[in-house]
Write an enzyme that holds these catalytic residues in place. Structure first.
Site, mmCIF file in Angstrom:
data_model
loop_
_atom_site.group_PDB
_atom_site.id
_atom_site.type_symbol
_atom_site.label_atom_id
_atom_site.label_comp_id
_atom_site.label_asym_id
_atom_site.label_seq_id
_atom_site.Cartn_x
_atom_site.Cartn_y
_atom_site.Cartn_z
ATOM 1 N N ASP A 241 0.463 -7.631 8.103
ATOM 2 C CA ASP A 241 0.867 -7.354 6.715
ATOM 3 C C ASP A 241 2.389 -7.446 6.599
ATOM 4 O OD1 ASP A 241 0.952 -6.407 4.022
ATOM 5 O OD2 ASP A 241 -0.899 -5.330 4.315
ATOM 6 N N HIS A 264 3.373 -10.892 6.293
ATOM 7 C CA HIS A 264 3.514 -11.168 4.867
ATOM 8 C C HIS A 264 4.960 -11.105 4.389
ATOM 9 C CE1 HIS A 264 -0.987 -10.032 4.009
ATOM 10 N NE2 HIS A 264 -0.850 -10.968 4.909
#
Ligand SMILES: *[C@@H]1O[C@H](CO)[C@@H](O)[C@H](O)[C@H]1NC(C)=O
Ligand SMILES: *[C@@H]1O[C@H](CO)[C@@H](O)[C@H](O)[C@H]1NC(C)=O
Ligand SMILES: *[C@@H]1O[C@H](CO)[C@@H](O)[C@H](O)[C@H]1NC(C)=O
Ligand SMILES: *[C@@H]1O[C@H](CO)[C@@H](O)[C@H](O)[C@H]1NC(C)=O
Ligand SMILES: *[C@@H]1O[C@H](CO)[C@@H](O)[C@H](O)[C@H]1NC(C)=O
Length: 440
Positions: A241, A264
């Site tokens: 993430d 991310h």
């Protein structure tokens, strides 16, 4: 068949026996070296830790903590070459100043989900009410999160069968702490976020390594919330993430010389979820490299939120095969079906965001500025941005998407059409839009 099973059992038992014996020998020799007693050194072995990776060493750690906490400049030592199984614990202050947790060995979280009690699900190690405290060393905190990541857990039916709780633990979490340094250590395989600061002030993170696989869900690298005066530098973060996630209540955050891959990218938000108030200001992100991440630099806000994001700069960011290097999304919604998030007039106001010297290759869309029609983004600066389509992923390329963003551009912009992403008229918009600042 039976013979085979017995043989296997004997082999497995002897392997773990050998491992335990080995740990025992290392332990003995380290205990021997400890005879020369340094009154500031609190080695967990001296408090009964086994260091074999199987015995529960949490009580020893807590006992060492309790003694060291009373002495200024004390060092709690987790020695190298050994593995310590630590159940969820709270390492609590206030302690005397300049306490150090020296992690040279490996600390392991329980791998079996069933060993986590209902009240321990929020984090593995909870550092609470600390001042002038340092974590350092060449060791590793391993969250052993594999069982929590099971991709099939997205399916609620299977989730029930496998009993993966909906709350998953963060690995290392600081709460209400000031003047904290975390350096040199590695943190890996967290069930959820790896390193989190909540309600803290004066944080320095330097030379750390965070790693978990790119497909491990919600495993943010470093997560900041309601925290101020934070510097994060010279570290490598790879996870499933956000590399660094900056949430509401954060200001004066400086992130530099970080390499993010996979993951991310660096993100502000999601802010304003459930019509909540979000206030984020004075954020500097610079000298970053990102390889193969989903996003690069991103601000995401939920519709209906209140408050503001102000004075943010992303500069000198080198991206390679990043799907969306530059993104502001005021229509953020994590539902699979976007239509589940209805359009609303309120929004977290975004102003003073600079993207400067962002270069490299993108895999899907070079820039995406989806600003709210009721609260347009103002004073957005695009300066010297050069993004080329990635040769590897060329087929997916989309045009830029820009709406309701005002500001100015300068320097060389590639693709050139990016120039149209920022319209002039910030002053006019500022005058007509109701200000949310009062609430921050
Ligand atoms: C933080 O550390 C600095 C330097 O070590 C010290 O001067 C300052 O008083 C500390 N601040 C707090 C709030 O503990
Ligand atoms: C970074 O941390 C490692 C241990 O993980 C250490 O060996 C190295 O010296 C540190 N580098 C700096 C510049 O402090
Ligand atoms: C913007 O943020 C930077 C970095 O925190 C700070 O130095 C500067 O004073 C801020 N500018 C304004 C106008 O608040
Ligand atoms: C980031 O890089 C720029 C350009 O090399 C340099 O001027 C700046 O000092 C760097 N920032 C930090 C905090 O080192
Ligand atoms: C919400 O507004 C955006 C931007 O104007 C638009 O693209 C989107 O289709 C709208 N969504 C709904 C559910 O009306």
């Amino acid at each position: 068949m039976k013979l085979k099973i017995i043989t296997l059992f004997v082999i497995i038992t002897s392997i773990s026996l050998t491992a335990a014996n080995h740990a025992h020998m290392i332990r003995q020799s380290k205990m021997h070296n400890m005879k020369q007693k340094n009154p500031l050194l609190f080695n967990v072995l001296a408090f009964g830790a086994k260091g074999d990776g199987l015995s529960d060493d949490s009580k020893a750690l807590l006992a060492a903590w309790k003694s060291a906490c009373k002495i200024s400049g004390a060092v709690i030592e987790i020695p190298s070459e050994l593995k310590f199984l630590i159940k969820p614990v709270t390492l609590q202050g206030p302690c005397m100043p300049n306490l150090v947790l020296q992690i040279d060995g490996i600390i392991l979280a329980p791998a079996k989900i069933a060993t986590w009690t209902k009240f321990s699900l929020y984090q593995w190690i909870n550092f609470k009410w600390l001042h002038d405290f340092t974590i350092q060393g060449s060791g590793t905190a391993d969250g052993q999160g594999y069982n929590w990541w099971d991709s099939s857990s997205h399916n609620s039916q299977i989730k029930k069968v496998k009993k993966i709780p909906s709350i998953k633990p963060t690995a290392l979490r600081f709460y209400a702490s000031n003047n904290i340094t975390v350096r040199d250590i590695s943190i890996r395989n967290s069930p959820l976020c790896h390193l989190k600061f909540d309600n803290s002030k004066g944080v320095k993170i330097n030379n750390i390594t965070i790693f978990s696989p790119g497909n491990s869900p919600n495993t943010d690298g470093i997560h900041l919330q309601n925290s101020q005066d934070v510097e994060i530098q010279h570290s490598n973060v790879g996870s499933g993430d956000d590399c660094v996630s900056i949430q509401t209540g954060c200001s004066n955050i400086h992130v530099h010389h970080i390499s993010c891959s996979p993951g991310h990218g660096i993100s502000l938000g999601g802010l304003g979820k459930g019509k909540s108030l979000a206030c984020v200001s004075n954020i500097v992100i610079e000298n970053i490299t990102m390889l193969n991440t989903l996003y690069g630099t991103r601000i995401k806000t939920w519709q209906g939120g209140l408050g503001s994001v102000k004075n943010v700069s992303f500069s000198n960011i080198q991206v390679t095969d990043v799907k969306y290097p530059i993104m502001i999304d005021q229509y953020y919604c994590d539902k699979i079906n976007q239509y589940a998030c209805e359009n609303q007039t309120e929004a977290v106001a975004i102003s003073g965001v600079e993207f400067n010297q962002i270069s490299g290759t993108y895999a899907i869309q070079p820039i995406h500025l989806a600003c709210s029609s009721s609260f347009p983004c103002i004073d957005v600066v695009l300066d010297s941005i050069q993004l080329q389509p990635s040769k590897k992923y060329g087929a997916l390329i989309q045009q830029q998407l820009c709406s309701n963003s005002y500001g100015k551009s300068s320097g060389l912009l590639v693709p050139e059409s990016m120039d149209y992403c920022v319209r002039s008229g910030s002053d006019f918009i500022r005058r007509i839009s109701r200000s949310h600042d009062v609430s921050c």
